[in-house]
Design a protein around this motif. Structure first.
Motif: not given
Length: 724
Positions: A28-56
């Motif tokens: 569980q520690s390994v799974k919860s510590g996972w981080r995408s290389s993208d910034v993950i944007l949600l809308d005001r209700t929590g719906q997926p909105l947009q992903r932008v890669r920031v870690d090149q």
């Protein structure tokens, strides 16, 4: 005593060897510590909105669970890397024996490293395989750690963690990133061929395509597939050549908003960030804009932009930066690009005139041909419909977007006052003095951003109060500050909502007419390069721009026909179940019954600022009712410049006569035509124009037409450029 000493040393060695196992995290520690290389944007209700890669440096997407991974992928991995995965307890002793026997006789074998042992190397940096392989101590530690991991984790957890942590090719880490980048699909959709290619990359991530295909073919045969290797060789070549960001599982709804947000705020990758956008509204606005632009493509239109703001909070609810693949410049953000404002600046001009008591909403202005001598030549504004209405009230002049009254108003207000007001409202692109823009600022001959313009209208909607726009739900809600007078803001809003006052130009039924209360203004820039519709309801402000990112003119598309239909649909969606009521007049605003002499306009009840309702009867000035005989256009000494951007068929000089019963026009000593107004195709050169009544010469003027070479002149130095 000697034996005890050796026992203690052995215990110490075993403890040192086993130490890495004790330091391994739980699943569980390994799974919860996972981080995408993208910034993950949600809308005001929590719906997926947009992903932008920031870690090149690394390409990582989401953590995928074992049920989200195709059975073919799991089968290919186990057959290739660890056939006895489900039988051993971390170390495959039969494989160890086979590897040792092979090494003794210099034979190549599969190897003894299990998936669990490989996972240990991914979890513990000290046990990672180096360029020279692992030392004996590392191998012993790896084996002990693998056995500890098998006692602490389930087989499913081992397999799931491995597929998320393993590197495949280049900077790609994890199966989700690999599936998206190479196969443009999610891990659940990987077939046998794709799974074989993916697993082949684990042992040789940067191998040439033929080597990868050869190994993938062997894995495919181990899976019981008897296909030849030719097809998988082609598929491998295609997949490895693709190697891009590729497929995105979630919709990418707000790419331009995301880029601007990242430019202004440093956001952590892999952590979902809740924005103020509404995903459902964003989707609807995008589809509405694209549908309108598709209908306008035959009129040389391909770009547009839209923004929706919440009036009170300043929340950005929708941000559509472009038409996407309908445009050759889809990456250009129309919400923040500078475009010519057209008539959208007029409300702020008239508001200054109301505040200064130079005008009331009932004051009469002369909508007739106007020629102003300026430093850069003659300035002669025209109306949207190329017609003049005569005496009109300020209410009608603004609502019907009449240009000549606006220029007469800026003569009173001065360009400097208007520019300072607009800059204070946030239109910071107006960074020159008012004199730089001149009288044409009244007609929007200045570049503005759609977002800034929307926020200025939002200030009107909120009674003159303004706070900054909000991008993130977590942003604080700053206190609003007063930028505009509340009373005059109310009157301007009332004018912009007046369907009757708007009818002189746009008719009673148009794309500006809503079934609920709204205040709206359109705008069209020079040569129809930009058109706008900006307006607000009780709760929302919607701003739309339509044009071409290249700056190319549209073909007969005004704000009424380009941007306004989009504005109407989006505003209708916002108020499908939400009422919008007219604002209440602030304390001090007076309402009086007014009437106009000579039926200039119908009598009505009108709003006035305190102390300005001094007269309830409005009459046109004498010079508006009876004008002396003569040529009203052109003025003697006028200089006209042909514009190479406008089709020649659309360039005309209109000769106008006043007070003559049967006017006749002579040009350069030759008869030209008859009538109080005559449109003439401008020919370069110096000309003498005569107005005659029968044979009598009433007036003579001299003017000049210059050719299109003047396009090369410095900005602001063109002489007598006609504005519309």
């Amino acid at each position: 005593m000697h034996a005890d000493r050796w026992a203690a040393r052995l215990a110490l060695v075993l403890a040192l060897v086993a130490a890495p196992a004790l330091a391994l995290p739980d699943f569980q520690s390994v799974k919860s510590g996972w981080r995408s290389s993208d910034v993950i944007l949600l809308d005001r209700t929590g719906q997926p909105l947009q992903r932008v890669r920031v870690d090149q440096a690394v390409r990582k997407l989401d953590w995928v669970t074992l049920p989200e991974i195709s059975p073919a992928m799991r089968q290919a991995l186990v057959l290739s890397e660890d056939r006895n995965f489900y039988q051993h307890s971390g170390v495959d002793w039969s494989a160890v024996a086979a590897a040792s026997w092979g090494n003794l006789w210099n034979r190549r074998t599969r190897g003894a490293s299990t998936l669990t042992m490989q996972l240990v190397g991914l979890l513990d940096d000290d046990l990672k395989r180096g360029t020279q392989g692992r030392s004996l101590t590392q191998k012993v530690q790896q084996g002990i750690s693998a056995q500890w991991l098998e006692h602490s984790w389930t087989k499913a957890e081992v397999l799931e963690a491995y597929l998320n942590l393993v590197s495949f090719r280049g900077e790609i880490v994890g199966l989700d990133a690999l599936s998206a980048s190479l196969f443009e699909k999610s891990p659940s959709g990987l077939d046998a061929h794709e799974s074989a290619i993916a697993v082949a990359l684990i042992r040789a991530p940067n191998a040439a395509p033929p080597k990868v295909a050869q190994r993938a073919c062997g894995i495919l045969h181990d899976m019981g597939r008897k296909e030849g290797c030719d097809q998988i060789a082609v598929e491998t070549q295609i997949a490895l050549a693709r190697h891009g960001n590729g497929y995105q599982q979630d919709e990418q709804l707000a790419p331009h908003f995301a880029r601007k947000l990242l430019a202004r705020s440093k956001l952590p990758p892999g952590v979902p960030i809740r924005t103020t956008l509404d995903a459902n509204l964003q989707r609807f606005a995008t589809e509405t804009l694209r549908r309108q632009l598709t209908e306008l493509r035959q009129r040389n239109v391909e770009d547009g932009a839209l923004v929706v703001l919440d009036n009170r909070s300043g929340d950005i609810l929708a941000w559509v930066g472009s038409s996407g693949d309908l445009s050759k410049a889809g990456a250009v953000d129309g919400v923040t690009s500078l475009r010519q404002a057209g008539s959208t600046l007029k409300p702020f001009l008239y508001q200054i005139a109301l505040e200064g008591h130079w005008l009331t909403a009932a004051s009469l202005l002369d909508d007739s041909p106007l020629d102003l001598q300026t430093a850069s030549g003659l300035y002669a504004p025209q109306n949207y419909d190329k017609d003049f209405k005569g005496p009109v009230s300020a209410r009608t002049a603004l609502a019907s977007s009449l240009n000549t009254p606006a220029v007469r108003t800026i003569e009173m207000v001065t360009p400097n006052r208007l520019r300072e007001r607009l800059y204070a409202l946030g239109l910071t692109s107006l960074n020159e003095s008012g004199d730089y823009y001149g009288y044409s600022l009244a007609l929007g001959a200045a570049d503005v951003r759609l977002l800034d313009l929307a926020n200025a209208y939002r200030t009107l909607a909120d009674g003159g109060l303004q706070n900054p726009t909000r991008w993130l739900s977590a942003d604080p809600k700053p206190q609003a500050v007063r930028l505009l007078d509340e009373k005059s803001s109310f009157i301007i809003g009332d004018i912009l909502s007046d369907r009757t006052a708007r009818a002189r130009t746009f008719g009673l039924e148009s794309a500006l007419a809503t079934r609920f209360w709204t205040a709206v203004k359109t705008g069209t820039s020079k040569d129809m390069r930009d058109n706008w519709a900006v307006g607000y309801s009780q709760r929302y402000t919607v701003a739309v721009w339509v044009g071409n990112a290249s700056g190319a003119p549209m073909w007969d598309v005004s704000g009424m026909h380009g941007a306004a239909p989009v504005w109407l649909e989006v505003m209708g969606r916002l108020h499908a179940n939400t009422p919008s009521r007219p604002p209440t007049a602030p304390v001090g605003v007076e309402m009086r019954q007014v009437r106009f002499e000579n039926t200039v306009e119908a009598s009505r009840r009108e709003y006035f600022l305190p102390g300005t309702a001094r007269d309830v009867v409005y009459a046109a000035d004498a010079d508006q009712r009876a004008k002396p005989q003569g040529i009203s256009n052109p003025v003697d000494g006028s200089v006209y410049a042909l514009d190479p951007d406008i089709p020649p068929a659309n360039q005309r000089v209109v000769f106008r006569a006043d007070g003559v019963g049967q006017p006749q026009w002579w040009l350069n000593g030759k008869p030209l035509g008859k009538g109080s107004a005559l449109a003439w195709f401008p020919m370069p050169g110096r000309h003498v124009l005569e107005l005659r009544d029968n044979r009598k010469v009433i007036e003579q003027v001299h003017f000049e037409v210059r050719g299109a070479f003047l396009k090369q002149s410095p900005p602001g130095k063109k002489a007598a450029k006609r504005q519309s």
